[in-house]
Design an enzyme around this catalytic site. Structure first.
Site, PDB file in Angstrom:
ATOM      1  N   GLY A  31       0.705  -1.261  -0.019  1.00  0.00           N
ATOM      2  CA  GLY A  31       0.026  -0.229   0.000  1.00  0.00           C
ATOM      3  C   GLY A  31       0.750   1.138   0.011  1.00  0.00           C
ATOM      4  O   GLY A  31       1.972   1.018  -0.400  1.00  0.00           O
ATOM      5  N   HIS A  34       2.606   4.581  -4.907  1.00  0.00           N
ATOM      6  CA  HIS A  34       3.346   5.437  -5.854  1.00  0.00           C
ATOM      7  C   HIS A  34       3.526   5.223  -7.270  1.00  0.00           C
ATOM      8  O   HIS A  34       3.125   4.230  -7.763  1.00  0.00           O
ATOM      9  CB  HIS A  34       4.608   5.973  -5.085  1.00  0.00           C
ATOM     10  N   GLU A  35       4.183   5.944  -7.812  1.00  0.00           N
ATOM     11  CA  GLU A  35       4.320   5.661  -9.677  1.00  0.00           C
ATOM     12  C   GLU A  35       5.074   4.348  -9.818  1.00  0.00           C
ATOM     13  O   GLU A  35       4.901   3.898 -10.864  1.00  0.00           O
ATOM     14  CB  GLU A  35       4.891   6.854 -10.296  1.00  0.00           C
ATOM     15  N   HIS A  37       4.479   1.564  -8.121  1.00  0.00           N
ATOM     16  CA  HIS A  37       3.653   0.625  -8.053  1.00  0.00           C
ATOM     17  C   HIS A  37       2.634   0.561  -9.369  1.00  0.00           C
ATOM     18  O   HIS A  37       2.272  -0.571  -9.979  1.00  0.00           O
ATOM     19  CB  HIS A  37       2.703   0.651  -6.843  1.00  0.00           C
ATOM     20  N   GLY A 147       9.237  -5.174  -8.523  1.00  0.00           N
ATOM     21  CA  GLY A 147      10.178  -3.977  -8.785  1.00  0.00           C
ATOM     22  C   GLY A 147      11.735  -4.717  -8.559  1.00  0.00           C
ATOM     23  O   GLY A 147      12.035  -5.267  -7.845  1.00  0.00           O
ATOM     24  N   SER A 185       9.928   5.366  -3.328  1.00  0.00           N
ATOM     25  CA  SER A 185       9.849   4.414  -2.058  1.00  0.00           C
ATOM     26  C   SER A 185       8.605   4.966  -1.205  1.00  0.00           C
ATOM     27  O   SER A 185       8.373   6.275  -0.974  1.00  0.00           O
ATOM     28  CB  SER A 185      10.910   4.262  -1.354  1.00  0.00           C
ATOM     29  N   SER A 186       7.799   3.883  -0.577  1.00  0.00           N
ATOM     30  CA  SER A 186       6.724   4.575   0.493  1.00  0.00           C
ATOM     31  C   SER A 186       7.385   5.076   1.622  1.00  0.00           C
ATOM     32  O   SER A 186       6.831   6.033   2.183  1.00  0.00           O
ATOM     33  CB  SER A 186       5.839   3.437   0.760  1.00  0.00           C
ATOM     34  N   ARG A 187       8.833   4.813   1.837  1.00  0.00           N
ATOM     35  CA  ARG A 187       9.284   5.368   2.841  1.00  0.00           C
ATOM     36  C   ARG A 187       9.900   6.894   2.615  1.00  0.00           C
ATOM     37  O   ARG A 187      10.120   7.732   3.558  1.00  0.00           O
ATOM     38  CB  ARG A 187      10.566   4.669   3.247  1.00  0.00           C
TER      39      ARG A 187
END
Length: 281
Positions: A31, A34-35, A37, A147, A185-187
């Site tokens: 979840g 971002h681009e 994903h 990825g 990255s989600s981070r």
């Protein structure tokens, strides 16, 4: 777009695709999309008739409870993005659905999970393979997309899929980057402005390594070049740097004569970022 929260509902929906003779592509995510994903979704859409995305923040791959708690979440935003991308089915299971009471089964690649970045994050890849094996079982896709940024993860999943004879094609999708070069990255949203800027040293180090590889170099020289570049950034703390065979993560030394995967991890303000590049002589 259909949203399922149980394995039973997901399997029933996928069964409808199968009855229509349609192939299924899977994109597992945690979840906060971002681009990067969305590139995985696009790859799955190009390869399969139907696309299933899973959203599950997997507790078994986090070493620290605080890191798990701090992982960003925004389900409504994620679903809007997936609907706009033309995803057919989203599975959002609970922890209890994925890991039922009394659960005691794990899946692990004994060598590949306990080397390189696996030494920095003990148990991480065991958690990844365990949850991915379960997601594969829930959805039973024809193709699954991951990825290349998580390069060791990609190779670990390929090996697990081969070893367990899952009838699934694993496709790696190139790393998607911000305009300034930072790997998505989600981070990244947890970085301060200063650490966000400092994080660019990862892609800068890999750019320098790629140029050196084309000009002719050794594994040892590449290691020194990348390490020196990272250490020159005061906000970066180097956590892992491995240069290995691109296909099997084998040890390399001496002159660079075959494609090599560079896997890099560093902390910025307590946030661990990773990046990778395959370089060729």
């Amino acid at each position: 777009m259909k949203t399922c929260r149980t394995i039973a509902d997901c399997r029933a929906a996928v069964a409808e695709f199968r009855r229509a003779g349609e192939s299924v592509g899977l994109v597992p995510t945690m979840g906060f999309l971002h681009e990067g994903h969305m590139a995985l979704v696009a790859a799955a859409k190009s390869a399969a008739d139907r696309v299933v995305v899973t959203i599950f923040v997997n507790p078994t791959q986090f070493g620290e409870a605080a890191d798990l708690d701090a992982y960003p979440r925004d389900e409504a935003r994620d679903l809007a993005m997936l609907k706009a991308a033309g995803v057919d089915l989203v599975l959002i299971p609970s922890v209890e659905e994925v890991y039922p009471e009394g659960d005691e089964t794990i899946v692990e690649t004994t060598r590949m999970a306990n080397m390189l970045h696996g030494l920095v994050r003990p148990g991480h890849f065991r958690g990844v393979t365990t949850v991915v094996a379960r997601l594969f079982n829930f959805v039973q896709p024809d193709i699954a997309c991951f990825g290349e940024k998580d390069y060791q993860q990609l190779q670990v999943i390929k090996r697990m899929t081969r070893d367990l004879a899952f009838p699934i094609e694993i496709r790696g999708v190139p790393t998607v980057r911000e305009p300034d070069g930072l790997a998505m990255s989600s981070r990244n949203v947890r970085l301060s402005a200063e650490d966000r800027k400092a994080g660019l040293v990862l892609s800068s180090a890999l750019d320098a390594a790629e140029q050196a590889a084309r000009q002719g170099t050794t594994i040892e020289a590449l290691h020194s070049l990348i390490s020196d570049t990272i250490h020159a950034e005061p906000r970066a703390t180097l956590r892992g740097l491995d240069i290995v065979g691109a296909e099997d993560l084998s040890d390399l030394s001496g002159p660079l004569t075959t494609p090599a995967a560079i896997m890099l991890s560093a902390e910025f303000g307590g946030i661990l970022l990773i990046d990778q590049r395959v370089v060729t002589p």
